[in-house]
Each structure stands twice: as structure tokens, then as C-alpha cells.
Motif scaffolding. Structure first.
Motif, mmCIF file in Angstrom:
data_model
loop_
_atom_site.group_PDB
_atom_site.id
_atom_site.type_symbol
_atom_site.label_atom_id
_atom_site.label_comp_id
_atom_site.label_asym_id
_atom_site.label_seq_id
_atom_site.Cartn_x
_atom_site.Cartn_y
_atom_site.Cartn_z
ATOM 1 N N ASN A 21 0.789 -1.232 0.000
ATOM 2 C CA ASN A 21 0.000 0.000 0.000
ATOM 3 C C ASN A 21 0.818 1.278 0.000
ATOM 4 O O ASN A 21 0.254 2.359 0.191
ATOM 5 C CB ASN A 21 -0.964 0.008 1.204
ATOM 6 C CG ASN A 21 -0.224 -0.193 2.513
ATOM 7 O OD1 ASN A 21 0.950 0.108 2.634
ATOM 8 N ND2 ASN A 21 -0.930 -0.731 3.496
ATOM 9 N N PRO A 33 -2.914 4.271 -1.244
ATOM 10 C CA PRO A 33 -4.371 4.260 -1.366
ATOM 11 C C PRO A 33 -5.028 4.987 -0.197
ATOM 12 O O PRO A 33 -4.619 4.835 0.958
ATOM 13 C CB PRO A 33 -4.713 2.766 -1.341
ATOM 14 C CG PRO A 33 -3.606 2.148 -0.547
ATOM 15 C CD PRO A 33 -2.384 2.982 -0.769
ATOM 16 N N CYS A 38 -6.210 6.342 -5.399
ATOM 17 C CA CYS A 38 -4.788 6.351 -5.091
ATOM 18 C C CYS A 38 -4.314 7.801 -5.125
ATOM 19 O O CYS A 38 -4.743 8.578 -5.981
ATOM 20 C CB CYS A 38 -3.998 5.517 -6.091
ATOM 21 S SG CYS A 38 -3.979 3.771 -5.690
ATOM 22 N N LEU A 63 -1.861 -3.133 -4.802
ATOM 23 C CA LEU A 63 -1.190 -2.245 -5.733
ATOM 24 C C LEU A 63 0.100 -2.905 -6.210
ATOM 25 O O LEU A 63 0.664 -3.766 -5.525
ATOM 26 C CB LEU A 63 -0.837 -0.902 -5.076
ATOM 27 C CG LEU A 63 -1.958 -0.050 -4.496
ATOM 28 C CD1 LEU A 63 -1.376 1.238 -3.947
ATOM 29 C CD2 LEU A 63 -3.002 0.256 -5.538
ATOM 30 N N ILE A 74 -3.692 -1.776 -10.248
ATOM 31 C CA ILE A 74 -4.582 -1.742 -9.077
ATOM 32 C C ILE A 74 -5.563 -2.899 -9.205
ATOM 33 O O ILE A 74 -6.243 -3.047 -10.226
ATOM 34 C CB ILE A 74 -5.337 -0.409 -8.980
ATOM 35 C CG1 ILE A 74 -4.358 0.756 -8.892
ATOM 36 C CG2 ILE A 74 -6.272 -0.412 -7.782
ATOM 37 C CD1 ILE A 74 -5.018 2.122 -8.927
#
Length: 1249
Positions: A21, A33, A38, A63, A74
């Protein structure tokens, strides 16, 4: 479409449950995120750019950043279908490059993604129960290979590519560590797991063939080409100050889980569940990141370790420990750093390390600080500021300041600034916060907690409670627009309080269900509320009664809003419609198109309406409300929107959600123009501060000022000292250098003089040498001339001889040449004949050689052609064989590996079986011997049983006899008990006498101490009086000496005056004589008096000093003597006490002996009586034994009387000693005859007083 446009401006929050992340786009921009988007965030300039999620997305799962940092993949769930979206980051704004949504294999969600080193391929891991590993050429949307990673439904946490090889992939999970290679259109596993399966939580590639893997039990494994090369264990490192229990730590870290049921869980959530099942004492390595010097890994809650490669081939050593710092603003700072690290990554230049935690926090660490501060412990820093770690339940804004207040289930209240996009204040509490409201002035905040409602002041650096209200579980609270009132909801009752007097002005009762939303009208005369009972009420605050109502029991309302003119009410609820209510009736219902609205807000201009949905999206529409689908929908949050608010100037929209994110929107019209403020009023700058804080700050400032002044003074003083020191050093150095220069000058002069002397000497020597050389040259020239003449004569003679010799040799040479020419002619003829023969032979041989060469070349060509054909055939044959051998070799390698495992396992089983057989044989032999011994024991035990039966009968007879004896002994015991009681009664008065004697001894010791003190006081008085007497004697002698000196002076003056009177007839001589007398006696007398006074003062001072020194010496001697006497007395008394204690102990021992003796006598008496009954004549010993107790008793009495007598004698001796000391003090010899008189005077002087 709607003309109202909302653009996302800034977001506060992080979704920690998304796999991988956080990642770097470049050195200054990171991607993470937040909400349902994002965020590209610039670390220095602090701006944010959004990459929105897909439409109808239910949340992101994973991700992946490409190694070229050009693409971002994603993983999402869109309408319950898995989707992978690939964005091109280099374009502005970021564009969708590819969307992978159609798959030819079963899949529910993708839990981990990874790009190949050249960014052309993408690998994705699905979650259980499928657990498929898919390999794509993503630009062409072509699936290259699919393989099932696990068949036991274990979770897979991470997938990654080899950083140097597009065809090699690694996956880790619970009991899973597998390496796959893409060959011939399939993914084949290239490693075989050995040993016990571990729960592998994370991994990272260190080189092209090395993978570092971490487990949930704190173990690190280094695999090289699939084989284990190195391993180590990490211990859970606690802070030295931490002594908290694990249960409290677990409670402090418990968070509300999100996303909701509509949002699927992801790989890191499975990781958290797997981690939670392990023991808390073992650190879980949940994240690993590689860098050039080694790697970084998490080591339990709040700890990251840096490992560097050692000089050894395969080893790594721990180099640095970095901790998450404690947050002092939390309710429990010791637990604020207990956060699990979910993801970590290094910047491209490896200057910074970025981590994310399970509490939705982002931390950063500068790697250069490890080199700067080697000794101190390293700590992470917040990337910006602490964020909410659970669902946000409350949101409110104020009028006078650009502030936003939020509260969350993470027990915190936070104050944000939506102009500067910063966190101004925050504070954590012990209870969960459900609702929050800001006063219009922005100086106070109202927060509803699970136990009470709190009114708090927003100070300059703190949120401080001012007043508590007994409203439990307040889910809604709001200040009026004027700020003079506030409403608080308790269940289905709305309480109205005064902000100034804190009185409960009114209680609005009428709802049957819980009240979900409350809003004030613009003039604060009305209050609108809605609840779960499907009722929307309009209350009048003047009467406290309902003015209008609209009840729809089938709908559970969640939000309500009111138009600026307070005529129209907007309500949203569970029936998926937006209702427009006026005068207790629904004017119109706008459908939501299969989405539930959870919140609503109306602009202050009345032209805009914004709603929040359960999917986390925001919709903007214009008023009047559209009937058809005329609105703009924006991807905002990853959970249901809980609260919405719009600023007073309608410039900014603020939304919060259950995903813990706060999102700030800029509101525009369709043409892109921002909505202008109607009143350009600036925001207030004033802040609250308490008087005590102000006084403390002023006190601190004063102290700091004084400290600064002191430091200035100290520095100036230090500078002056340094200047003085430097000046002194400079003087010393200048003097030293001057002396050295002078000494060098003198040396230089001396050296010059020596140089001149040496030059003169060398010139003299040179002249002498030149003369000597000239003489020698002349002598040599004369000698050489003579030698040359002789040599010249010899040369002429030799020249004549050489001419003769030359003529002779020329004749000989001529003869030799003639003979030589003849011989040459003969030889040439002979060899020419031979040469002719040989040339003919050579020509024949050359012809033969040409023929053989031609034949050889033809054969050579034929052989080469044949060999080439054979070589090609052999090459093709062996290449085919080599290919077959390689394939068979690879197959055999796998088979040999399997066979080795089987062989090793079979060998182990064979060894184990052989060992078991041997052990069984040994056990069989042992058991047979045991059986034989047990049979013998059984026979012996049978015999023993018979013997025991016989003995039991004898014992029963014996027991019957002993019972009879016992009855007789009990009778004797009764008699002896009576006698013992009488003896005790006789002992008690003796003990009382001993106690009384001890008390008397203690009183006498006290009297003795008092006598000692009186004696010391008397001795001090005597010494003082003697010193006074000596001083008066010395003064008297001095006065007598002065009197004699004055008498002698008067006599001398009389004689001089008599001599002067003789010149009475001569005035001049008389005048001179009188002047001489005056000069001699008057001035001298004055000087004598002055000198006398000075000398008297000096003598008096010395006398007093000597007197005091003597007194001090005598007192010291007396103190030493008295202390020695006192010590001796103490020692003697202690020795006496010790002797007394010993005697008492001896008496106790004798008493014990007597008691035991009495017991023995009692038993003896019982035996005697028994013997009498049996007829044995033992009466004489019993009679002798009976009187022994009385004899003993008499001995005890005599002993106590003897002790008392000894103590009386000792007391008498002490009294005599005291009387003798008193007499000695009274009869002590006096030093002078006048001392008794002084004592009498002093005694007479003290009596009247």
C-alpha cells in the motif's frame, strides 16, 4: 447532467489493508491508497493528485508499481467482479492504459500483483479457494500461463518477480514458499520444500538468485536457487520502560474492522488474522524490503531492523534498530507504538525509508541519520501527522475559522484546517467518541462519548475539558448557528442546553426510535430531527413542541437537511429515495438508482444539494431536485459516507466515512468558476489560552531571559578570561620569541665571525697549495722532457726494424698466392664435374615429387569432403543426443531429488525399525527376567502373608494389653497435671520479681546518666572561672607596669625641668630648653600613648585568643576523657546485661530440664504403679524418684534468690561509685585562692533570681 462540479482537493487517511500500500514514484512523490482512490503526494510541496478508482468499485485490494515506475496496477472488485486496472503514471492526469476484467479461469479476488523487470508482464495471485497464479502479457491482454499455487486453501500473501529474470516468480503464504519458472507456455515449480512448513508472511529478492523470507515466528530464511543457505531468529525487543501486560496491549490496539460487508477482504487482512493466532512473544516479520547494502524487515510491533551483508559469503548481521515513537497525546503513550508494520519501501536513491502500519499511519525515516547518530536509538517520524485509525463518526465546521472537527471510534478528537490542509490539534481519550460539534467561533468543541457529553475548550496547544454533561452514549450533538444553545441526543430524546449557563433548557420527546440526525434552522428557532422510527419532526424551541411531522415507518432515516429559508426539509434513508418535505407532507421523492443515501447537505445559497451513499460515492445536484438521472457522481470513499458538511461560503465540501478518511472537495459550477463568497469576511486569528498556561509561559520566558542574560554574562566573562589568557600567552610568546631572536642574532654574529676566520684560513691554505702545485708541475715537465727524448730515439730504431720485416713478409705472401691459385684451379675442375652429375639426378627427383604432390592433393580433397560429411552427420546426431540428454538430465534431476528424499526417508525408517527391533528384543529379555523375578517375589510374598497373619494376631493381643496400660497412664497423667499447675503458680511470682528488678536497674541507669551530665556541667563552670581569674591577673600586671613607666617619665621630666629653670635669667636658652622639653615629652607622650593603645589592643587580642585556645584544648581533653569514661561505663553495663541475659537463659534451660524431668517422673510413676499391679517389687525406686520434683523446685528458688542478691550488690556498688565521684568533684583542688570567693558570689547572684 448537473451544472455543479466537486473536485477532490485533499484527503486525510490511508487504507492499510491494501497489499503493497505504499510505493515511491520518484524521490519526492509517493503513491498510497486513500478512500477509493490512489494519491500521488509530494513530500516537500505537500500537494496531492488523485488517481480515482473504477466506477462502482467496492474497494482496492492490492497495488503494484512497475520497476520502470511508469505503470501502476490496481486490483479492485467492481460489482462483485475482480478487475485489474493499469494506469500510465507519466501522463498528466494519469490515464487508464489497460483494464483486465475478463478471465478464463475461476477467480474471486486478486490479493497480490507484480510487474516483471521489463514491465511487459504482469503476475497476479488469486485468493482461496482457487489460489491460482496467473501470468499475463498485459499490453496484449494475453494469458501466458496459469498454475494452481496451493491445493489446501491456505492464504497466499505475496507474489513477486525475479528482479533480473522475466520468467521466474516467487510466492509466499501459510506453509507456502514456491519458485516458478515460465517455460514452454507453463509455470513449473523449480524448488522443493524441505523441513517443517512455516507461515511465510513476506519475502524480498536480494539478488537474482537469492530470496529473503520472513515468518510469523520471527525467523528469517535466505534461499539461494530454492535451497536454504542461511537462517536466523529475531527476538521480540521491548522497550526498557515497558512492563505492561499483553492483555492491555491487545486492548489498546483493538480497532474497528473495515471495509464493510460490501467490500471484500484482502491479502493483508488474511495476514493479520494469521498473525493474531500466534503467540504475542514472537515477532512477526510482516514486511521485508531490500536495498543495496542489505535489507530491512519488521521485527514485531513498532520495530524495524536493518541488516547488512557481512564479509562472509552468505551471512547478514543486524546493523540498526528503528522504532515507532511513543505519542504523548494519546491516552496510553506506552501502547501508541504497538503498531504492526504492513508495508515498507525505500526511495530510489535509498535516502529514505517509508512504512505503513495497521493503524492507518505513515512513517518516514532518513537513512543518513543512522550514520550521523550512531549512539542514540533511531525513531521514525510521521510523514505529515497522525491520521484516524478507525471509522469517523462525527464531523462539523465553524464560521469564524477554517477549522474542521472530527471524532472517531479510535477514541480521538481531531481539529483540521481545510485552508492549509494540516492537523491543528488532536487528543485521544479512554472512551469512544460518537459525535462532535464545533462552536461557531471555533473556540469550543462539543463531543459525545460513550459515558458522558463533554464541552471542551480549544486551547493553543490542547483540547481541555471545561464541563461534563450526564448524557450517556450521545450519538448526535450540534451547536445552534448563534452558538448560544446546543442539542444533544440521548437515545430517542433530544436535550437542549444553554451554552452560557449550562442549564437543560428543554427536552424534546416524541421519537420512538433512535434519533439519527439533528439540524438547526438559520434563525435557531426551529430544530429538525429524524430517526430510525421513520419520523421527521420539526420542533419549535419557543414552545418545545412539534410544529410539523412526517412519519413513514417503512423507512429508517439516516440524514436530514433544511433549506436556508427553513421551509423545505430534505431527508434520506433506507428506502433509496431523497424526500423533499414541507408542511408535514412529502412534496417529491427522487430515486437513488439502487444506492442507499446515508448523508445529505444543502448549500447556504440553497442552489446545491450533495448526498453521500453507502458505496462511498458523492453525488452533486442542483436545486430544484432533478427527477431523472441528472447528477454528477464521484468516487470518494471505500466505505459508507457517515457525515457531510459544507462551509459557510459554499466553497468547500467535507465528507467522512467508515474507512477513516476525511476528504476535502472544491465546489465549482459547470463552467469551472468557483462560487464567490457573498460576504468577504476574514477568518479570526485569536486562540484560547488559560491564565495558568500564560503565567507558566511568561515565567518560562522570564527564566529563559534571565538564563540568556546569565549566559551572556558568563560568555562575556569567559571571553574576558580567554582574552586575558590569550594576551598573557601572547606576551609570553612575544617575550620568548624576542629572546630566541636575540639568541639567534648572537649565534648569527658568532657564526659570521667563525666564517670569516675559516675563509681566511682556507685562502691561506689555497695559496700554499697553488704554490706547491706549480712547483710540482715544473718538476714533472723537466722529468717528462728527458723521458720523451729517450723514447723518441727508441722509436726511430724500431721503425727501421719494421721496414725490414715488411719487405720479408711481402715476399712470402707472393709465393703463397701462386701456390694457392694452382690448387684452386685443380679443385674447381673436380667439383664442376661432380655438380653436373648431381643436377641431372635432381631433375629426375623433382619430376617424381610433382607427380606425388598431385596425387596427394586429390586424395586430400576427397578425404576432406568425406570428413565434412561425417562431421555434420555426427554433429546433428550428438546435438540430438545432447538435447535428449539435457531433457532426461533435468527429468532425472527431479527424479533423483525425489528418489534421494525417498531413499533418505527409507534409510531413516530402516534405521528406526532396526533400532526399534533391537529395543524390543532388549525389552523382551528384560521382561522375561522381570517375570521370573516377579514369580519368585509372588512365592516370597505368599510366605510373608502367612507370617504377617500370625504376627497380626500377636499384635492384636498386644494392642489389647496396651489399651489397658493406657487407661492406667491417663489416671497418672491427671495427677501429674495437677502438680504441674501448682509448680507454674509458684514460678509466676518469681518472674514478676525479676521484671520489677529489671525496671529498677533501668531507673538506676537513668539516674547514673543524669549524674554524669551534672558532673560535666560543673567541670565546665570551673574551667570558665579559672580562665577569667587568669585574665584578670594579667590585666593587673599590665596596669602596674604602666604605672611604673609613668612614674619614671615624671621623674625624668622633673629633672629636665629643674635644669631648664636654671636658665631663668637667659630668655633664649630658656625658650630653647622649653622647646626641647615640649619636643621631648609632649609629642613623645602622645606617640607613647598611641603606641601604647595599639600595643594594648594587640596584646588584649592575643591574650583573648590564647585564652580561648586554652579553653578549647581543655574542653577537648575533658570531652575525650568523659567519652572514654562513658564508653567504659556503657561497655561495663552491657557486659553486665549480657551476663544477666545469660543467667536468664540458663534459668530457662533449667526450667525446661525440670519440666522434662517432671514428665519423665510422671511416666516412671505410671510404670511403677503398673509394676505394683503385676506384683513386681519395684517400690523402692519409685519412692526415691518421687521427691525429685520438689528438690528441683527448691534449687530453682535458691537460684532466683541468688540472682536477686547479686543484682542488689551490683546496685549498691554503683551507688557507692556515684557518691565517690560526687565527693571527688567537690574536693577537686582549686588553682587560685580567689576562686571559692567567685563561686560564692556567683551563687549569691543566682539565688535572688
Amino acid at each position: 447532467m448537473s451544472v455543479i462540479v466537486a473536485q477532490s482537493l485533499h484527503i486525510f487517511g490511508l487504507r492499510s489493508r491494501v497489499a503493497n500500500n505504499v510505493c515511491y514514484f520518484d524521490e519526492q512523490i509517493i503513491i498510497y491508497p486513500s478512500g477509493n482512490s490512489c494519491v500521488k503526494y509530494h513530500l516537500e510541496q505537500k500537494w496531492q493528485k488523485f488517481i480515482p478508482g473504477s466506477e462502482k468499485s467496492q474497494g482496492m485490494l492490492a497495488l503494484a508499481m512497475s520497476p520502470s515506475r511508469r505503470y501502476l496496477a490496481i486490483s479492485e472488485t467492481v460489482q462483485e467482479k475482480p478487475t485489474i486496472t493499469i494506469y500510465e503514471l507519466s501522463s498528466v492526469p494519469c490515464k487508464k492504459r489497460k483494464v483486465l476484467s475478463v478471465f478464463d479461469f475461476p477467480v474471486q479476488e486478486f490479493v497480490s500483483l507484480a510487474f516483471s523487470p521489463d514491465s511487459k508482464y504482469l503476475v497476479a495471485q488469486t485468493g482461496p479457494p482457487e489460489s491460482n497464479l496467473a501470468y499475463w502479457m498485459w499490453e496484449k491482454q494475453r494469458t501466458m500461463a496459469i498454475v494452481k499455487a496451493d491445493i489446501q486453501n491456505n492464504p497466499v500473501y505475496q507474489v513477486s518477480f525475479n528482479p533480473q529474470d522475466n520468467t521466474q516468480v516467487c510466492i509466499t503464504g501459510k506453509g507456502i514458499f514456491k519458485l516458478f519458472r515460465y517455460t514452454e507456455g507453463t509455470l513449473k515449480q523449480t524448488n522443493f520444500q524441505r523441513g517443517e512448513p512455516q507461515n511465510y508472511l513476506s519475502h524480498a529478492w536480494l539478488t537474482e538468485d537469492r530470496v529473503m523470507v520472513g515468518t510469523d515466528t520471527g525467523k528469517l530464511f535466505l534461499f539461494e536457487s530454492g535451497d536454504l543457505r542461511w537462517e536466523t531468529s529475531i527476538e521480540c525487543k521491548e522497550r526498557p520502560s515497558e512492563v505492561e501486560k499483553d492483555e492491555l496491549a491487545h486492548e489498546s490496539e483493538s480497532l474497528i474492522e473495515f471495509p464493510t460487508a460490501s467490500s471484500p477482504d484482502l491479502s493483508s487482512e488474511m495476514l493479520c488474522e494469521a498473525v493474531g493466532q500466534q503467540q504475542a512473544s514472537l515477532p512477526q516479520i510482516s514486511a521485508i524490503a531490500a536495498y543495496s547494502k542489505g535489507f530491512a524487515c519488521s521485527a514485531g510491533p513498532g520495530v524495524v531492523l536493518l541488516f547488512e551483508k557481512t564479509e562472509e559469503k552468505e551471512g547478514y548481521r543486524e546493523n540498526r534498530e528503528i522504532r515507532i515513537p511513543q505519542d504523548q497525546r494519546t491516552s496510553d503513550p506506552n501502547q501508541s507504538d504497538k503498531q504492526d508494520v504492513m508495508c515498507m519501501c525505500f526511495s530510489p536513491s535509498e535516502e529514505t525509508l517509508l512504512i505503513s502500519t495497521n493503524k492507518n499511519q505513515l512513517y518516514i525515516f532518513t537513512m543518513s541519520s543512522t550514520e550521523i547518530i550512531k549512539g542514540e536509538p533511531a525513531h521514525f517520524e510521521y510523514l505529515n501527522f497522525p491520521l484516524h485509525s478507525a471509522a469517523i463518526t462525527g464531523l462539523d465546521i465553524c464560521i469564524r475559522k477554517p477549522l474542521v472537527a472530527t471524532c472517531s471510534l479510535d477514541r480521538s478528537v481531531r481539529i483540521w484546517n481545510y485552508e492549509t490542509n494540516t492537523l491543528d490539534l488532536y487528543k485521544e481519550y479512554q472512551e469512544e467518541a460518537y459525535a462532535v460539534s464545533l462552536h461557531p467561533t471555533g473556540l469550543y468543541v462539543l463531543a459525545g462519548f460513550s459515558d458522558k457529553l463533554r464541552l471542551m475548550n480549544l486551547l493553543i496547544d490542547d483540547i481541555r475539558t471545561f464541563k461534563d454533561f450526564t448524557v450517556r452514549g450521545c450519538r448526535e450533538c450540534t451547536f445552534s448557528n448563534g452558538g448560544h444553545l446546543f442539542a444533544a441526543v440521548n437515545g430517542n430524546v433530544i436535550h437542549i442546553y444553554s451554552t452560557t449557563s449550562f442549564e437543560n433548557v428543554n427536552n424534546l420527546k416524541g421519537h420512538n426510535g433512535k434519533v439519527r440526525s439533528v439540524i438547526w434552522s438559520a434563525d435557531d428557532n426551529k430544530l429538525i430531527s429524524c430517526g430510525t422510527d421513520g419520523a421527521v419532526y420539526e420542533w419549535s424551541l419557543l414552545t418545545g413542541k412539534r410544529e410539523s411531522e412526517c412519519v413513514l415507518k417503512s423507512c429508517s432515516y439516516s440524514g436530514v437537511a433544511i433549506s436556508p429559508d427553513a421551509k423545505i426539509i430534505f431527508a434520506v434513508g433506507s428506502d433509496q429515495t431523497l424526500k423533499e418535505i414541507s408542511d408535514s407532507s412529502i412534496l417529491c421523492e427522487v430515486p437513488t438508482f439502487d444506492v442507499t443515501y446515508t448523508a445529505i447537505v444543502v448549500s447556504h445559497s440553497g442552489r446545491m444539494v450533495f448526498t453521500g451513499t453507502s458505496m462511498g460515492t458523492i453525488r452533486s445536484m442542483k436545486y430544484p431536485l432533478p427527477v431523472h438521472k441528472e447528477f454528477n457522481e464521484y468516487q470518494a470513499h471505500a466505505g459508507p459516507v457517515t457525515k457531510m458538511s459544507i462551509t459557510c461560503d459554499d466553497q468547500f465540501l467535507l465528507t467522512v466515512s467508515e474507512d477513516g478518511c476525511l476528504l476535502i472537495w472544491k465546489v465549482y459550477d459547470k463552467e469551472g468558476r468557483g462560487l464567490k463568497r457573498e460576504k468577504e469576511v476574514g477568518y479570526a486569528d485569536e486562540v484560547l489560552i488559560t491564565k495558568t498556561d500564560m503565567e507558566e509561559k511568561t515565567q518560562v520566558m522570564l527564566e529563559l531571559k534571565t538564563r540568556v542574560e546569565e549566559l551572556k554574562m558568563e560568555n562575556e566573562y569567559q571571553l574576558r578570561l580567554k582574552d586575558m589568557n590569550y594576551n598573557e600567552k601572547m606576551k609570553e610568546l612575544t617575550e620568548k620569541f624576542i629572546q630566541e631572536m636575540e639568541s639567534l642574532k648572537t649565534k648569527n654574529q658568532v657564526l659570521k665571525a667563525e666564517k670569516e676566520k675559516q675563509e681566511l684560513q682556507y685562502q691561506e691554505q689555497l695559496s700554499e697549495l697553488m704554490e706547491k702545485q706549480s712547483r710540482e708541475v715544473q718538476d714533472l715537465e723537466s722529468g717528462n722532457n728527458q723521458k720523451l727524448l729517450l723514447e723518441y730515439e727508441k722509436y726511430q730504431e724500431l721503425q727501421v726494424k719494421s721496414q725490414r720485416m715488411q719487405e720479408e713478409y711481402e715476399k712470402q705472401l707472393h709465393d703463397m698466392e701462386e701456390t694457392k691459385n694452382q690448387a684452386l684451379e685443380e679443385l674447381t675442375e673436380y667439383y664442376e664435374a661432380k655438380l653436373h652429375e648431381k643436377t641431372t639426378l635432381l631433375e629426375e627427383a623433382q619430376d617424381d615429387a610433382r607427380q606425388q604432390l598431385q596425387e596427394f592433393e586429390e586424395t586430400k580433397k576427397q578425404i576432406e569432403e568425406d570428413e565434412d560429411r561425417e562431421i555434420q552427420e555426427i554433429k546433428i546426431k550428438y546435438e540430438r543426443r545432447l538435447r535428449e540428454e539435457r531433457e532426461s538430465n533435468l527429468r532425472l534431476k527431479g527424479e533423483t531429488g525425489i528418489m534421494r528424499k525417498k531413499f533418505n526417508s527409507l534409510q531413516k525408517e530402516i534405521e528406526e525399525r532396526s533400532n526399534d527391533i533391537e529395543t524390543m528384543r532388549m525389552e523382551q529379555q528384560k521382561l522375561q527376567s522381570v517375570i521370573k523375578s516377579l514369580e519368585k517375589d509372588i512365592l516370597g510374598l505368599k510366605r510373608e502373608i502367612q507370617e504377617r497373619d500370625e504376627t497380626i494376631q500377636d499384635k492384636e493381643k498386644r494392642i489389647y494389653e496396651l489399651k489397658k496400660k493406657n487407661q492406667e497412664l491417663e489416671k497418672f497423667k491427671f495427677v501429674l497435671d495437677y502438680k504441674i499447675k501448682e509448680l507454674k503458680k509458684q514460678i509466676e511470682p518469681r518472674e514478676n520479681d525479676i521484671k520489677a528488678m529489671k525496671e529498677q536497674i533501668q531507673e538506676m541507669e537513668g539516674e547514673l546518666e543524669r549524674f554524669h551530665q551534672q558532673n560535666m556541667q560543673l567541670e565546665l563552670n570551673i574551667t570558665e572561672l579559672r580562665q577569667k581569674l587568669k585574665a584578670t591577673d594579667r590585666e593587673m600586671h599590665k596596669e602596674q607596669q604602666k604605672e611604673r613607666d609613668m612614674e619614671a617619665l615624671v621623674k625624668r621630666f622633673k629633672t629636665d625641668l629643674h635644669n631648664c629653670v636654671g636658665f631663668i635669667q637667659e630668655p633664649k636658652k630658656l625658650k630653647e630648653g622649653i622647646r626641647e622639653l615640649y619636643d621631648k615629652y609632649v609629642q613623645q607622650a602622645d606617640m607613647v600613648e598611641i603606641v601604647g593603645v595599639d600595643t594594648d589592643l594587640q596584646q588584649e587580642y592575643t591574650r583573648q585568643r590564647e585564652h580561648l585556645e586554652r579553653n578549647l584544648a581543655t574542653l577537648k581533653k575533658k570531652v575525650v576523657k568523659e567519652s572514654e569514661i562513658h564508653r567504659a561505663d556503657n561497655v561495663r553495663i552491657m557486659q553486665e546485661n549480657v551476663s544477666l541475659i545469660k543467667e536468664i537463659n540458663e534459668l530457662r534451660r533449667e526450667l525446661k530440664v525440670t519440666r522434662t524431668h517432671v514428665h519423665d517422673l510422671q511416666s516412671a510413676l505410671g510404670l511403677n504403679r503398673k509394676n505394683k499391679k503385676q506384683g513386681i517389687p519395684d517400690t523402692v525406686p519409685s519412692r526415691e524418684l518421687l521427691p525429685s520434683p520438689s528438690v528441683l523446685r527448691l534449687n530453682v528458688e535458691e537460684e532466683t534468690e541468688r540472682i536477686i542478691e547479686m543484682q542488689r550488690l551490683e546496685i549498691k556498688r554503683l551507688r557507692d561509685q556515684i557518691q565517690g565521684q560526687e565527693q571527688a568533684i567537690a574536693l577537686r583542688p582549686l588553682s587560685g585562692g580567689r576562686l571559692p570567693q567567685l563561686e560564692i558570689e556567683s551563687s549569691h547572684g543566682t539565688q535572688p533570681q
